[in-house]
Write an enzyme that holds these catalytic residues in place. Structure first.
Site, PDB file in Angstrom:
ATOM      1  N   CYS A  91       0.844  -1.193   0.000  1.00  0.00           N
ATOM      2  CA  CYS A  91       0.000   0.000   0.000  1.00  0.00           C
ATOM      3  C   CYS A  91       0.881   1.245   0.000  1.00  0.00           C
ATOM      4  O   CYS A  91       1.881   1.295   0.715  1.00  0.00           O
ATOM      5  CB  CYS A  91      -0.886  -0.020   1.243  1.00  0.00           C
ATOM      6  SG  CYS A  91      -1.997   1.375   1.385  1.00  0.00           S
ATOM      7  N   HIS A 133      -9.330  -3.508  -1.873  1.00  0.00           N
ATOM      8  CA  HIS A 133      -8.321  -2.792  -1.084  1.00  0.00           C
ATOM      9  C   HIS A 133      -8.655  -1.302  -1.033  1.00  0.00           C
ATOM     10  O   HIS A 133      -8.647  -0.688   0.041  1.00  0.00           O
ATOM     11  CB  HIS A 133      -6.935  -3.034  -1.713  1.00  0.00           C
ATOM     12  CG  HIS A 133      -5.820  -2.300  -1.056  1.00  0.00           C
ATOM     13  ND1 HIS A 133      -4.871  -2.925  -0.283  1.00  0.00           N
ATOM     14  CD2 HIS A 133      -5.472  -0.990  -1.067  1.00  0.00           C
ATOM     15  CE1 HIS A 133      -3.999  -2.036   0.157  1.00  0.00           C
ATOM     16  NE2 HIS A 133      -4.349  -0.847  -0.305  1.00  0.00           N
ATOM     17  N   GLU A 134      -8.942  -0.714  -2.196  1.00  0.00           N
ATOM     18  CA  GLU A 134      -9.207   0.726  -2.255  1.00  0.00           C
ATOM     19  C   GLU A 134     -10.521   1.089  -1.567  1.00  0.00           C
ATOM     20  O   GLU A 134     -10.607   2.118  -0.890  1.00  0.00           O
ATOM     21  CB  GLU A 134      -9.183   1.235  -3.694  1.00  0.00           C
ATOM     22  CG  GLU A 134      -7.853   1.052  -4.416  1.00  0.00           C
ATOM     23  CD  GLU A 134      -6.639   1.595  -3.676  1.00  0.00           C
ATOM     24  OE1 GLU A 134      -6.761   2.582  -2.915  1.00  0.00           O
ATOM     25  OE2 GLU A 134      -5.540   1.024  -3.833  1.00  0.00           O
ATOM     26  N   HIS A 137     -10.093   1.497   2.058  1.00  0.00           N
ATOM     27  CA  HIS A 137      -9.599   2.832   2.427  1.00  0.00           C
ATOM     28  C   HIS A 137     -10.752   3.805   2.631  1.00  0.00           C
ATOM     29  O   HIS A 137     -10.733   4.608   3.571  1.00  0.00           O
ATOM     30  CB  HIS A 137      -8.667   3.398   1.350  1.00  0.00           C
ATOM     31  CG  HIS A 137      -7.262   2.915   1.434  1.00  0.00           C
ATOM     32  ND1 HIS A 137      -6.434   3.172   2.505  1.00  0.00           N
ATOM     33  CD2 HIS A 137      -6.518   2.205   0.556  1.00  0.00           C
ATOM     34  CE1 HIS A 137      -5.252   2.627   2.291  1.00  0.00           C
ATOM     35  NE2 HIS A 137      -5.274   2.028   1.114  1.00  0.00           N
TER      36      HIS A 137
END
Length: 170
Positions: A91, A133-134, A137
């Site tokens: 990341c 993953h994004e 966030h």
């Protein structure tokens, strides 16, 4: 276009849950362009607005081999997940660290594009993992949250040492 500063773990701003984008304005489009430029400059394959201290639901991704096919996801939602997968993830907000994260192998996603048009797509392999993953966030979650407390502590200590070293040598 301008490069944006990428926040690094353990910065508390990375834990902020992003709000939906109310309207895709020229300012949002310029910000998206800056995110794309920053993602390429940092040699990442994805970047969430939260990582650059802008807490709205925007993600840019480019998993193409040629690095010239950026995807813009505004207000993205995973509508379906299937299968089990997981790779060792890294990341931009946790530089130098990697960890195995369990993810769904395939996802279906709905979002708005850079112009505010609705679209949907199915993703698998690296794209599916990157999308998950994004979107984590945008919900204030980092890949290190999936790791053991000991590994997370070691990563945090390492990054704090690097930050102190860099501050001394500027």
């Amino acid at each position: 276009m301008a490069l944006l500063e990428v926040l690094t773990f353990p910065d508390d701003r990375l834990r902020t849950v992003a709000k939906p984008v109310e309207a895709v304005t020229p300012e949002i489009q310029k910000f998206v362009d800056d995110m794309i430029e920053t993602m390429y400059d940092e040699e990442g394959i994805g970047l969430a607005a939260t990582q650059v201290d802008f807490h709205q639901r925007i993600v840019v991704i480019d998993v193409s081999e040629t690095r010239d096919e950026p995807m813009v996801l505004i207000n993205p939602v995973i509508t379906q997940k299937s299968g089990d997968d997981g790779i060792e993830e890294g990341c931009l907000s946790v530089p130098g660290a990697k960890g195995l994260v369990p993810r769904s192998a395939e996802v279906s996603v709905s979002a708005l594009d850079r112009d505010g048009n609705e679209f949907s797509f199915d993703a698998d392999d690296l794209l599916a993992i990157c999308v998950q993953h994004e979107l984590d966030h945008l919900d204030g979650k980092l890949f290190v949250d999936y790791l053991s407390p000991l590994k997370r502590k070691r990563i945090k200590e390492k990054l704090e040492k690097i930050k102190k070293f860099n501050a001394k040598n500027q």
